[in-house]
Each structure stands twice: as C-alpha cells, then as structure tokens.
Design a protein around this motif. Structure first.
Motif, PDB file in Angstrom:
ATOM      1  N   ARG A  99       0.849  -1.195   0.000  1.00 53.40           N
ATOM      2  CA  ARG A  99       0.000   0.000   0.000  1.00 53.40           C
ATOM      3  C   ARG A  99       0.882   1.240   0.000  1.00 53.40           C
ATOM      4  O   ARG A  99       1.899   1.289   0.694  1.00 53.40           O
ATOM      5  N   GLY A 101       2.063   4.861   1.028  1.00 52.46           N
ATOM      6  CA  GLY A 101       2.025   5.562   2.303  1.00 52.46           C
ATOM      7  C   GLY A 101       1.047   6.732   2.294  1.00 52.46           C
ATOM      8  O   GLY A 101       0.874   7.394   1.272  1.00 52.46           O
ATOM      9  N   ARG A 102       0.432   6.990   3.429  1.00 52.25           N
ATOM     10  CA  ARG A 102      -0.509   8.109   3.541  1.00 52.25           C
ATOM     11  C   ARG A 102       0.214   9.444   3.564  1.00 52.25           C
ATOM     12  O   ARG A 102      -0.212  10.398   2.929  1.00 52.25           O
ATOM     13  N   ASN A 103       1.302   9.518   4.310  1.00 56.83           N
ATOM     14  CA  ASN A 103       2.041  10.777   4.445  1.00 56.83           C
ATOM     15  C   ASN A 103       3.072  10.961   3.345  1.00 56.83           C
ATOM     16  O   ASN A 103       3.321  12.072   2.914  1.00 56.83           O
ATOM     17  N   LYS A 105       3.894   9.448  -0.316  1.00 59.47           N
ATOM     18  CA  LYS A 105       3.410   8.596  -1.406  1.00 59.47           C
ATOM     19  C   LYS A 105       4.516   7.732  -2.013  1.00 59.47           C
ATOM     20  O   LYS A 105       4.245   6.782  -2.734  1.00 59.47           O
TER      21      LYS A 105
END
Length: 170
Positions: A99, A101-103, A105
């Motif tokens: 996946r 990363g949220r913070n 990319k």
C-alpha cells in the motif's frame, strides 16, 4: 573432553577459557542447528518454489504489519533488487499486499494477506515446535544463556533493529 568433543559444563561449573577447538565446535553446532531450524520451512516452501528469502520477508512483514520496504531492507540486510524480486513474487501470488504511504506517497507499506498469514503460521508453527522441544530439553538456564549468546553475537546495528522489533511488537 577426552574424545575431543566439548562436554557440557556441570551445574555451577563454567568454561573460563575457550580453546579454538571449543569455538570450532560451537561454530559447527550453529551450522547444523541452523540446518535443522530451516529444514521444515524449506520443505514447505519448496513446493511453492519459494526460498528462505521469501520466508524471512513473510516473517518480518507478519511481525510488523505496515512496515516499509526500506525498513524491511534494513532488517534483512539484502539489496533492494533482491528484496524487490522476492516482494514481486509474494505480491503476484497474493501473499503480500503493498500500500502507498498516507504521508509519503513514495513509501510502500507491506501487509500479509489472509493467505500470507496462513503460510506464515504454518512456517512458524514448524519452527516453534522445534524450538519448544530444544528449549524444554535444554532447560531454563540454557535458554537464557542461549539468548544471551545470540544477542552478544549481533553487530550493534543488528542489535538495535532486534530491540526495536522486540519493543514494537506484542
């Protein structure tokens, strides 16, 4: 020690001086113990055309779900190319999910799928059974000594990674 083999110290007795022969025997014991420790997972993985690199990746992704590829590189001490080859296979076979990363990319976070967790459980069950038998046979003092020896053999960076992993996971 009459026949050249290292004798186990008696209770309260310790080896104050280790000869090269004692050390050679310890090294050889580690080689053969490692072969035994990896034999059961190797048999399971052979049917899937996987090797020990796949096993190590699955193990550490399970221990730290959401770990980044860079963190896994640090733990495993392999090249990026080598790890990417392993991860591509595990992802394509539906065992690992990557996946973004949220913070950040650019980061990829790794998780085992249900199928990946089932395989990890099977591999770990085999190794836990072997370790449990060995620990029961050796006794609690030997188990504590074994851990002390293993931790003392780690390079400082490896020890830091080991401590972080141990402290971050239940």
């Amino acid at each position: 020690m009459a026949d050249g083999r290292m004798m186990a110290p008696h209770s309260g007795e310790s080896l104050l001086f280790l000869t090269d022969e004692h050390l050679r025997q310890g090294i050889e014991a580690m080689f053969f113990a490692y072969r035994g420790f990896t034999a059961d997972p190797d048999r399971i993985l052979a049917d899937m055309a996987y090797g020990r690199a796949h096993h190590r990746a699955i193990h550490f992704i399970n221990r730290a779900p959401g770990t980044t590829v860079n963190n896994l590189l640090n733990i495993l001490g392999v090249t990026k190319q080598s790890l990417n080859r392993v991860l591509r296979t595990l992802i394509a076979d539906g065992l690992v999910q990557s996946r973004v990363g949220r913070n950040d990319k650019r980061e990829r976070h790794l998780y085992l799928t249900d199928e990946g967790r089932a395989l990890e459980q099977e591999l770990s069950d085999a190794q836990r059974a072997r370790m449990r038998l060995a620990f029961r046979t050796a006794g609690p003092e030997a188990v504590a000594g074994f851990r002390t020896v293993l931790e003392a053999m780690m390079d400082p960076e490896m020890r830091e990674s080991f401590d972080r992993l141990r402290d971050s996971c239940p």
